[in-house]
Design a protein around this motif. Structure first.
Motif, PDB file in Angstrom:
ATOM      1  N   MET A   1       0.826  -1.205   0.000  1.00 22.78           N
ATOM      2  CA  MET A   1       0.000   0.000   0.000  1.00 22.78           C
ATOM      3  C   MET A   1       0.863   1.260   0.000  1.00 22.78           C
ATOM      4  O   MET A   1       0.554   2.235  -0.704  1.00 22.78           O
ATOM      5  CB  MET A   1      -0.928  -0.015   1.220  1.00 22.78           C
ATOM      6  N   THR A   2       1.940   1.245   0.759  1.00 17.71           N
ATOM      7  CA  THR A   2       2.832   2.409   0.798  1.00 17.71           C
ATOM      8  C   THR A   2       3.500   2.617  -0.554  1.00 17.71           C
ATOM      9  O   THR A   2       3.618   3.740  -1.041  1.00 17.71           O
ATOM     10  CB  THR A   2       3.896   2.232   1.891  1.00 17.71           C
ATOM     11  N   ARG A   3       3.939   1.523  -1.161  1.00 18.72           N
ATOM     12  CA  ARG A   3       4.558   1.607  -2.492  1.00 18.72           C
ATOM     13  C   ARG A   3       3.570   2.161  -3.513  1.00 18.72           C
ATOM     14  O   ARG A   3       3.913   3.009  -4.342  1.00 18.72           O
ATOM     15  CB  ARG A   3       5.045   0.218  -2.911  1.00 18.72           C
TER      16      ARG A   3
ATOM     17  N   ALA B   1      -0.816   2.825  10.059  1.00 21.82           N
ATOM     18  CA  ALA B   1       0.230   3.661   9.462  1.00 21.82           C
ATOM     19  C   ALA B   1       0.037   3.795   7.958  1.00 21.82           C
ATOM     20  O   ALA B   1       0.249   4.874   7.386  1.00 21.82           O
ATOM     21  CB  ALA B   1       1.603   3.069   9.781  1.00 21.82           C
ATOM     22  N   ALA B   2      -0.366   2.695   7.295  1.00 29.74           N
ATOM     23  CA  ALA B   2      -0.564   2.733   5.846  1.00 29.74           C
ATOM     24  C   ALA B   2      -1.671   3.696   5.449  1.00 29.74           C
ATOM     25  O   ALA B   2      -1.688   4.201   4.320  1.00 29.74           O
ATOM     26  CB  ALA B   2      -0.883   1.328   5.328  1.00 29.74           C
TER      27      ALA B   2
ATOM     28  N   LEU C   1     -14.740  -5.876  16.146  1.00 28.93           N
ATOM     29  CA  LEU C   1     -14.120  -4.550  16.148  1.00 28.93           C
ATOM     30  C   LEU C   1     -12.781  -4.584  15.413  1.00 28.93           C
ATOM     31  O   LEU C   1     -12.437  -3.640  14.693  1.00 28.93           O
ATOM     32  CB  LEU C   1     -13.922  -4.059  17.580  1.00 28.93           C
ATOM     33  N   ALA C   2     -12.027  -5.663  15.597  1.00 27.75           N
ATOM     34  CA  ALA C   2     -10.732  -5.785  14.918  1.00 27.75           C
ATOM     35  C   ALA C   2     -10.900  -5.708  13.401  1.00 27.75           C
ATOM     36  O   ALA C   2     -10.151  -4.999  12.713  1.00 27.75           O
ATOM     37  CB  ALA C   2     -10.058  -7.097  15.316  1.00 27.75           C
ATOM     38  N   LEU C   3     -11.878  -6.427  12.873  1.00 27.92           N
ATOM     39  CA  LEU C   3     -12.141  -6.395  11.433  1.00 27.92           C
ATOM     40  C   LEU C   3     -12.660  -5.026  10.994  1.00 27.92           C
ATOM     41  O   LEU C   3     -12.288  -4.519   9.928  1.00 27.92           O
ATOM     42  CB  LEU C   3     -13.154  -7.471  11.063  1.00 27.92           C
ATOM     43  N   ALA C   4     -13.518  -4.421  11.815  1.00 24.11           N
ATOM     44  CA  ALA C   4     -14.075  -3.110  11.478  1.00 24.11           C
ATOM     45  C   ALA C   4     -12.967  -2.065  11.369  1.00 24.11           C
ATOM     46  O   ALA C   4     -12.989  -1.215  10.468  1.00 24.11           O
ATOM     47  CB  ALA C   4     -15.103  -2.697  12.523  1.00 24.11           C
ATOM     48  N   LEU C   5     -11.995  -2.128  12.271  1.00 25.89           N
ATOM     49  CA  LEU C   5     -10.889  -1.159  12.239  1.00 25.89           C
ATOM     50  C   LEU C   5     -10.058  -1.316  10.972  1.00 25.89           C
ATOM     51  O   LEU C   5      -9.654  -0.321  10.353  1.00 25.89           O
ATOM     52  CB  LEU C   5     -10.005  -1.333  13.472  1.00 25.89           C
TER      53      LEU C   5
ATOM     54  N   GLY D   1      -8.505   0.868   5.943  1.00 26.03           N
ATOM     55  CA  GLY D   1      -8.384   0.568   4.524  1.00 26.03           C
ATOM     56  C   GLY D   1      -9.163   1.568   3.683  1.00 26.03           C
ATOM     57  O   GLY D   1      -8.692   2.025   2.633  1.00 26.03           O
ATOM     58  N   GLY D   2     -10.349   1.951   4.159  1.00 26.79           N
ATOM     59  CA  GLY D   2     -11.151   2.941   3.456  1.00 26.79           C
ATOM     60  C   GLY D   2     -10.484   4.310   3.439  1.00 26.79           C
ATOM     61  O   GLY D   2     -10.514   5.016   2.420  1.00 26.79           O
ATOM     62  N   ILE D   3      -9.869   4.696   4.540  1.00 25.40           N
ATOM     63  CA  ILE D   3      -9.161   5.980   4.599  1.00 25.40           C
ATOM     64  C   ILE D   3      -7.991   5.978   3.626  1.00 25.40           C
ATOM     65  O   ILE D   3      -7.701   6.984   2.961  1.00 25.40           O
ATOM     66  CB  ILE D   3      -8.696   6.272   6.034  1.00 25.40           C
TER      67      ILE D   3
END
Length: 331
Positions: free
Chosen positions: A28-30, A102-103, A312-316, A321-323
């Motif tokens: 994702m960073t790349r 972070a990504a 909650l873990a999956l929701a985060l 990912g959406g951001i």
């Protein structure tokens, strides 16, 4: 919970899941780097020396160096937890979550800056604090911890804001006395004194400060734009909620565990405050904020493991990912 839910939860907390998130964060960073939508923070926030983003030109080499340092931060988080049992779990889920968070703010993972150095230095200092708990060798640890803080302050003024947190932390570690305070004071001034001694810093350094403090008046000129602000606000709110939810369970721990988590909570709270009050420089704090909130989520996952905390873990992961998609492809 059903048997399938238990197996899925076990996978989420495993090293395999953390590895998958690490690979995804690198990819994702790349992708963010080649998208052309992410711009570096070119402002200078150093007192004596230039800020890290001024040390060398930004390019592929610095991008890969930054990615490596972000992975090092996740590794340090796991080490601190394993060494001091802060979260009372062997799960590495929180390290993977940190990488996902972070990504979502590629502005600090694509370009080298003080943002990647802050968590490394603070985690190192916090480890020294944890070692000092009720120890006769506390002055030695405090000297080194505040030396790290003073070294960071030479190239980024934001490090100085953590001075009150660490002074309170001396009391939390039950080593508050004159000898320890003198050691902390000496450690804080030692980097500047050494810089003077070898001729890197002029004695009238305050007349040569390189720091540039600006205050954006609109959201459009804040580094990272609206997606970055969304990530920052969501992470602050998430940290506040998780901190309150975890508080009562942590309060029941023994004195050592309470002291460890009190220092972590203090760093979390002040990092959130600094990122708002010093919002022109908020990118400097964002990875440390991610680090602290990931620790809090690790606590939550451990405490509410049997109450479907995986939801909650999956929701985060979905939110961050959406951001990321918003920041890289839609902004």
């Amino acid at each position: 919970m059903t048997l399938k839910e238990l197996k899925f939860t076990r996978f989420l907390r495993s090293k395999g899941m953390a590895f998958i998130l690490a690979v995804l964060s690198v990819v994702m960073t790349r992708q963010a780097a080649v998208s052309g939508h992410i711009l570096p923070d070119v402002s200078n926030h150093g007192f004596v020396f230039p800020s890290p983003q001024k040390w060398w030109p930004q390019g592929p080499a610095t991008m890969w160096s930054t990615i490596l340092l972000v992975l090092v931060i996740a590794g340090l988080m796991i080490y601190v937890n394993r060494r001091f049992n802060v979260l009372r779990t062997l799960s590495v889920y929180f390290g993977g979550l940190f990488l996902a968070m972070a990504a979502a703010t590629p502005g600090v993972t694509v370009f080298f800056s003080g943002a990647v150095l802050l968590p490394i230095i603070l985690l190192g200092a916090m480890s020294l604090f944890y070692r000092s708990f009720n120890s006769r060798q506390a002055p030695r640890y405090m000297l080194l911890a505040f030396f790290l803080l003073g070294s960071g302050a030479l190239f980024q003024y934001g490090f100085l804001f953590y001075l009150p947190v660490f002074l309170v932390g001396i009391g939390q570690m039950r080593v508050f006395n004159i000898k320890t305070l003198l050691a902390a004071f000496m450690g804080l001034l030692a980097p500047l004194w050494i810089s003077w001694g070898i001729g890197l810093a002029p004695f009238d350094f305050w007349n040569h400060m390189r720091v540039e403090i600006s205050f954006p008046t609109t959201l459009s000129v804040i580094p990272g734009g609206i997606p970055y602000i969304a990530s920052l606000v969501f992470t602050i709110l998430l940290g506040a909620v998780l901190g309150m939810v975890n508080f009562f369970r942590i309060y029941a721990y023994n004195a050592r565990a309470r002291a460890y988590n009190a220092l972590l909570s203090g760093v979390s709270l002040f990092t959130a405050i600094f990122s708002v009050l010093n919002y022109a420089n908020s990118q400097f704090y964002i990875l440390m904020l991610d680090c602290c909130v990931a620790f809090q989520m690790g606590h939550f996952f451990r405490i509410y493991l049997q109450r479907r905390a995986y939801i909650l873990a999956l929701a985060l992961m979905a939110v961050y990912g959406g951001i990321y998609v918003w920041s890289v492809f839609l902004s």
